[in-house]
Design a protein around this motif. Sequence first.
Motif, PDB file in Angstrom:
ATOM      1  N   GLN A 448       0.838  -1.867   0.539  1.00 56.14           N
ATOM      2  CA  GLN A 448       0.164   0.068  -0.459  1.00 56.14           C
ATOM      3  C   GLN A 448       0.943   1.449  -0.158  1.00 56.14           C
ATOM      4  O   GLN A 448       0.837   2.371  -0.816  1.00 56.14           O
ATOM      5  N   SER A 449       1.836   1.291   0.617  1.00 51.76           N
ATOM      6  CA  SER A 449       2.577   2.282   0.667  1.00 51.76           C
ATOM      7  C   SER A 449       2.968   2.701  -0.862  1.00 51.76           C
ATOM      8  O   SER A 449       3.731   3.717  -1.080  1.00 51.76           O
ATOM      9  N   ILE A 450       3.853   1.326  -1.138  1.00 54.61           N
ATOM     10  CA  ILE A 450       4.700   1.879  -2.314  1.00 54.61           C
ATOM     11  C   ILE A 450       3.961   2.639  -3.212  1.00 54.61           C
ATOM     12  O   ILE A 450       4.676   3.607  -3.980  1.00 54.61           O
ATOM     13  N   ILE A 451       2.611   2.029  -3.175  1.00 58.34           N
ATOM     14  CA  ILE A 451       1.607   2.771  -4.360  1.00 58.34           C
ATOM     15  C   ILE A 451       1.036   4.023  -4.231  1.00 58.34           C
ATOM     16  O   ILE A 451       1.619   4.854  -4.890  1.00 58.34           O
ATOM     17  N   TYR A 452       1.286   4.071  -2.572  1.00 59.51           N
ATOM     18  CA  TYR A 452       0.601   5.560  -2.830  1.00 59.51           C
ATOM     19  C   TYR A 452       1.879   6.493  -3.111  1.00 59.51           C
ATOM     20  O   TYR A 452       2.101   7.782  -2.878  1.00 59.51           O
ATOM     21  N   CYS A 453       2.889   6.231  -2.382  1.00 59.79           N
ATOM     22  CA  CYS A 453       4.240   6.915  -2.995  1.00 59.79           C
ATOM     23  C   CYS A 453       4.467   7.896  -4.038  1.00 59.79           C
ATOM     24  O   CYS A 453       4.604   8.805  -4.566  1.00 59.79           O
ATOM     25  N   LEU A 454       4.769   6.343  -5.100  1.00 61.53           N
ATOM     26  CA  LEU A 454       4.457   5.837  -6.784  1.00 61.53           C
ATOM     27  C   LEU A 454       3.745   7.231  -6.969  1.00 61.53           C
ATOM     28  O   LEU A 454       3.608   8.474  -7.813  1.00 61.53           O
ATOM     29  N   ILE A 455       2.373   7.528  -6.523  1.00 64.20           N
ATOM     30  CA  ILE A 455       1.228   8.704  -7.210  1.00 64.20           C
ATOM     31  C   ILE A 455       1.564   9.428  -6.198  1.00 64.20           C
ATOM     32  O   ILE A 455       1.668  10.044  -6.761  1.00 64.20           O
ATOM     33  N   ILE A 456       0.991   9.937  -4.902  1.00 64.43           N
ATOM     34  CA  ILE A 456       1.929  11.704  -5.140  1.00 64.43           C
ATOM     35  C   ILE A 456       3.024  12.324  -4.640  1.00 64.43           C
ATOM     36  O   ILE A 456       3.195  13.339  -5.046  1.00 64.43           O
ATOM     37  N   TYR A 457       4.294  11.212  -4.652  1.00 70.80           N
ATOM     38  CA  TYR A 457       5.547  12.437  -4.684  1.00 70.80           C
ATOM     39  C   TYR A 457       5.396  12.419  -5.893  1.00 70.80           C
ATOM     40  O   TYR A 457       5.785  13.306  -6.514  1.00 70.80           O
ATOM     41  N   SER A 458       5.071  11.373  -7.177  1.00 67.03           N
ATOM     42  CA  SER A 458       5.118  12.369  -9.113  1.00 67.03           C
ATOM     43  C   SER A 458       4.150  13.485  -8.726  1.00 67.03           C
ATOM     44  O   SER A 458       4.637  13.777  -9.345  1.00 67.03           O
ATOM     45  N   MET A 459       3.076  13.015  -8.326  1.00 67.25           N
ATOM     46  CA  MET A 459       1.914  13.775  -8.683  1.00 67.25           C
ATOM     47  C   MET A 459       2.032  15.489  -7.945  1.00 67.25           C
ATOM     48  O   MET A 459       1.840  16.757  -8.237  1.00 67.25           O
ATOM     49  N   ILE A 460       2.533  15.271  -7.303  1.00 69.08           N
ATOM     50  CA  ILE A 460       3.086  16.753  -5.649  1.00 69.08           C
ATOM     51  C   ILE A 460       4.334  17.367  -6.474  1.00 69.08           C
ATOM     52  O   ILE A 460       4.033  18.946  -6.470  1.00 69.08           O
ATOM     53  N   GLY A 461       5.036  16.573  -6.997  1.00 74.62           N
ATOM     54  CA  GLY A 461       5.510  17.364  -7.809  1.00 74.62           C
ATOM     55  C   GLY A 461       7.307  17.597  -6.764  1.00 74.62           C
ATOM     56  O   GLY A 461       8.029  18.216  -6.828  1.00 74.62           O
ATOM     57  N   PHE A 462       7.325  16.299  -6.241  1.00 77.20           N
ATOM     58  CA  PHE A 462       8.581  16.356  -5.097  1.00 77.20           C
ATOM     59  C   PHE A 462       9.924  16.364  -5.802  1.00 77.20           C
ATOM     60  O   PHE A 462       9.958  15.735  -6.699  1.00 77.20           O
ATOM     61  N   GLU A 463      10.712  16.994  -5.206  1.00 78.08           N
ATOM     62  CA  GLU A 463      12.201  16.556  -6.086  1.00 78.08           C
ATOM     63  C   GLU A 463      13.052  15.541  -5.806  1.00 78.08           C
ATOM     64  O   GLU A 463      13.274  14.569  -5.749  1.00 78.08           O
ATOM     65  N   TRP A 464      13.064  14.719  -7.611  1.00 79.00           N
ATOM     66  CA  TRP A 464      13.545  13.565  -7.991  1.00 79.00           C
ATOM     67  C   TRP A 464      14.804  13.592  -7.655  1.00 79.00           C
ATOM     68  O   TRP A 464      15.598  12.886  -8.779  1.00 79.00           O
ATOM     69  N   LYS A 465      15.563  13.230  -6.464  1.00 80.71           N
ATOM     70  CA  LYS A 465      16.797  12.289  -5.646  1.00 80.71           C
ATOM     71  C   LYS A 465      16.384  11.597  -4.939  1.00 80.71           C
ATOM     72  O   LYS A 465      15.400  11.041  -4.251  1.00 80.71           O
TER      73      LYS A 465
END
Length: 611
Positions: A448-465
């Motif tokens: 569940q956490s992996i799915i949520y992280c991929l959606i939230i992190y990419s759509m909110i637009g945090f820095e990809w590091k």
Amino acid sequence: MVLPFQPLSLAFNHVNYYVDMPTEMKLHGIEKDRLELLEDVSGAFRPGILTALVGVSGAGKTTLLDVLAGRKTSGYIEGSIYISGYPKKQSSFARVSGYCEQCDIHSPHVTVYESLLFSAWLRLSSDVDTKTRKMFVEEVMELIELDTLRDALVGLPGVDGLSTEQRKRLTIAVELVANPSIIFMDEPTSGLDARSAAIVMRTVRNTVDTGRTVVCTIHQPSIDVFEAFDELLLMKRGGKMIYAGPLGEQSCKLIEYFEAIPGIPTIEKGQNPATWMLEVTAPPMEAQLDIDFADTFAKSPVYRRNQELIMELSTPAPGSKDLHFPTEYSQSFFFQCKACFWKQYRSYWRHTQYNGIRFFITIVVGILFGLTFWNKGQQLAKEQDVLNVMGAIYCAFIFLGAINASSVQAVVATERTAFYRERAAGMYSALPYAFAQVAIETIYVSVQSIIYCLIIYSMIGFEWKVGKFLLFCYLVLMCFTYFTLYGMMVVALTPGQHIAAIVMSFFLGFWNLFTGFLIPRPVIPIWWRWYYWANPVAWTIYGIVASQVGDEDRLVQIPGIGNVGLKTFLKEGFGYEHDFIPVVVVAHVVWVLVFLFLFAYGIKFLNFQRR
């Protein structure tokens, strides 16, 4: 049968059982400290003989069964109980006995075959190999006529899965695969129609014919059910015994005994002996004849023969040995963990309503918040932009975390009722059960956490590091884990799901208020600031904000003040420091361990099932 067993007799003499006097009865003028539920009850149960415990409601049938089986969790017991001539020891007796409860409690999301296999794994001796164990399970399924239902899900009573009659037979089979010598059955035919009761009694009769000692409580049996029994122990209200002896062909010996009492009306032709027996021994008949059936029985030849049999079975046979087992449980701690995890894995895999909705909500909520805060992660030019990012983090985690804590409670509450039965049967200790449920929940929460992280992190637009993303995933995983464990812990520490829901909601409200977003930590009154640090959600928001934007050197425009460095703004306005992240990482481990420990403690030491 594939596995041999040792036929055992059970004899008990002058058994009394007391409980503390209820407060309501003391208020009505009763001065005694104890209430007597069983008074001077004696009897003997032998291998290959089916014995019925009969009496009106309140006569103490189930109470006697619980006392003899060692299932009472309170009260005071007096008298002697012998197993094949040796004083009963509950630790060893649990390994050779089975108890079929009136409420057929099983894990709902496993099949009939898996339920039996799980019971056999944990209750048969550790020296029984896998092949023999499975052969024995197959034999029991054939004996109890469950072979056609082997792949059927157990389900919830009255909702789905097995019918009431099929669940009764499963309850008997679950105990029988433990290869017990003595089996107690509490109301095996209650709630069944005539056909279903006949099927269950045929199952019980098959069990007795294997040479086991079987005792059943029966409330108001039909004539067909009553004729299936060999002996009877009849009780009246107040826990007194008024008959203990053989029934005879068509209950002839029972009828002969009661018709010999002056004033008792004779049985009519074709009348059910059980119904007649309960009618002629009712309190109005006692008052009419001015006799006490308990005193009458105590002076009868049947009582003297009963005492002779008890004395005989209370003496060890020459060359016999007392029951002894080197360990408390049949299997090792590691094997108990393995078996419990196997069962939870199967149960969770089939619980599509719970897990399917869990993942569906995760995706929907992730997309919803992602669209709401689309690409806000790098827009930090103004104070409102920073607050938007913090709001996104605050909403994204406390919302889904609260759903996790709430939804897991029904699952844990359902499984806990099955756990009480299985632990009372001596299948395993509490810690393997707690480990298994936490382990399987952690696996699903990780996905569940992996799915949520991929959606939230990419759509909110945090820095990809890599470092920022992995730290984000870690904090999300630990956040959802402690929320889930919190829901499990509250159920383990409270008597029921409804109380658990109230307690959980109460603290979630405080967690929400003291996250540091609605009221920043520097603004919280000094006497309440301690609760900010005692709030796990505050640590999560601290960690994510500090790790994602807390290292930025850019300037933020503050209305009425001007441009301020982002680091300074977060430190002075909210108390967030990027250098504090290692402590935040460790704190999440501590919170998970605290909730895990409290869940295990509640499961191990708190028993809300009172008998």
